[in-house]
Design a protein around this motif. Structure first.
Motif, mmCIF file in Angstrom:
data_model
loop_
_atom_site.group_PDB
_atom_site.id
_atom_site.type_symbol
_atom_site.label_atom_id
_atom_site.label_comp_id
_atom_site.label_asym_id
_atom_site.label_seq_id
_atom_site.Cartn_x
_atom_site.Cartn_y
_atom_site.Cartn_z
ATOM 1 N N GLN A 205 -9.132 -2.918 4.902
ATOM 2 C CA GLN A 205 -9.956 -1.728 4.678
ATOM 3 C C GLN A 205 -9.321 -0.482 5.281
ATOM 4 O O GLN A 205 -9.385 0.604 4.711
ATOM 5 N N ARG B 60 0.458 4.124 -2.876
ATOM 6 C CA ARG B 60 0.205 5.547 -2.619
ATOM 7 C C ARG B 60 1.198 6.418 -3.383
ATOM 8 O O ARG B 60 0.824 7.447 -3.953
ATOM 9 N N TYR C 165 0.818 -1.208 0.000
ATOM 10 C CA TYR C 165 0.000 0.000 0.000
ATOM 11 C C TYR C 165 0.858 1.268 0.000
ATOM 12 O O TYR C 165 0.448 2.297 -0.563
ATOM 13 N N SER D 21 -6.618 0.656 2.978
ATOM 14 C CA SER D 21 -7.238 1.171 1.762
ATOM 15 C C SER D 21 -7.796 2.573 1.990
ATOM 16 O O SER D 21 -7.637 3.468 1.155
ATOM 17 N N ASP D 22 -8.447 2.769 3.124
ATOM 18 C CA ASP D 22 -9.024 4.082 3.428
ATOM 19 C C ASP D 22 -7.945 5.156 3.508
ATOM 20 O O ASP D 22 -8.138 6.291 3.046
ATOM 21 N N ILE D 23 -6.810 4.811 4.085
ATOM 22 C CA ILE D 23 -5.715 5.770 4.240
ATOM 23 C C ILE D 23 -5.082 6.100 2.893
ATOM 24 O O ILE D 23 -4.840 7.269 2.567
ATOM 25 N N THR D 24 -4.796 5.077 2.096
ATOM 26 C CA THR D 24 -3.982 5.273 0.894
ATOM 27 C C THR D 24 -4.790 5.597 -0.359
ATOM 28 O O THR D 24 -4.354 6.394 -1.192
ATOM 29 N N LEU D 25 -5.959 5.003 -0.505
ATOM 30 C CA LEU D 25 -6.731 5.180 -1.732
ATOM 31 C C LEU D 25 -7.878 6.176 -1.576
ATOM 32 O O LEU D 25 -8.313 6.781 -2.549
ATOM 33 N N GLN D 26 -8.402 6.280 -0.351
ATOM 34 C CA GLN D 26 -9.486 7.237 -0.067
ATOM 35 C C GLN D 26 -10.649 7.087 -1.043
ATOM 36 O O GLN D 26 -11.208 8.058 -1.542
ATOM 37 N N GLY D 27 -10.985 5.827 -1.336
ATOM 38 C CA GLY D 27 -12.130 5.537 -2.185
ATOM 39 C C GLY D 27 -11.850 5.473 -3.672
ATOM 40 O O GLY D 27 -12.753 5.162 -4.458
#
Length: 205
Positions: A117, A75, A71, A120-126
């Protein structure tokens, strides 16, 4: 206009490299400006992380360490290459993205969904790809193809059971997301390319 992000996924030996070349050529023929990336990797720092992930360390590599490295590299790639290209209207073709982590680390390494999750929330932000082409290959077939290319790396040496779990997770996730198109990669490569071309032309139209 914002560009599109198309990802090619699959186990080792699925034929991703030739399919990526096919996708790039089709997009360029349609008048698109195309940028290619790979994961982990795609920027100088992310490529260093790739070497770290694949290196056959003498010490045990914790599953969570592998996951966080993936991840972190992702990013770096997003911020430095993918986001800028999309904003400039370029189409990005990626060799792997988050679906790989969900399958390899989530399925193969059995890391729990809450941990996946959170990262994912930290690096991709949706952020998600616009289209993913998943090349589905039997793990035994894929590993035999990979061995034919040369020496296997640390992840490729994870064992057949690992790749069977990874494939099962790929199929599970693909069945739940209409933006993921599954292509039978057990068939001859000419037929794989034909199937990919049909899906890609429909998407471009």
């Amino acid at each position: 206009m914002r560009g599109k992000f198309i990802v090619v996924e699959g186990l080792e030996g699925a034929g991703k490299s030739s399919v990526i070349q096919l996708v790039v050529e089709a997009l360029e023929a349609a008048g698109k400006t195309v940028v290619t990336t790979r994961e982990p990797g795609g920027t100088p720092m992310a490529e260093s992380i790739r070497e770290c992930v694949k290196h056959p360390w003498e010490e045990q590599v914790a599953e969570e360490t592998e996951l966080m490295l993936m991840y972190a590299a992702r990013r770096q790639l997003l911020v430095n290459r993918i986001f800028p290209a999309l904003e400039q209207g370029q189409w990005v073709v990626g060799d792997r993205h988050e679906l790989s982590s969900l399958a390899y680390q989530g399925g193969g390494r059995k890391i729990n969904q809450a941990t996946m999750q959170a990262l994912s929330d930290i690096t991709l932000q949706g952020f998600t790809p616009d289209l993913t082409l998943y090349l589905d290959v039997d793990p035994q077939t894929g590993l035999e193809r990979a061995r034919g290319r040369g020496e296997l790396d640390r992840i490729e040496l994870s064992g057949l059971a690992f790749f069977e779990r990874t494939r099962a997770r790929y199929l599970e996730l693909a069945a739940r997301d209409e933006r993921i198109i599954t292509i039978d990669a057990n068939q001859p490569m000419a037929q794989v390319h034909q199937a990919v071309s049909a899906q890609l032309q429909a998407y471009i139209r």
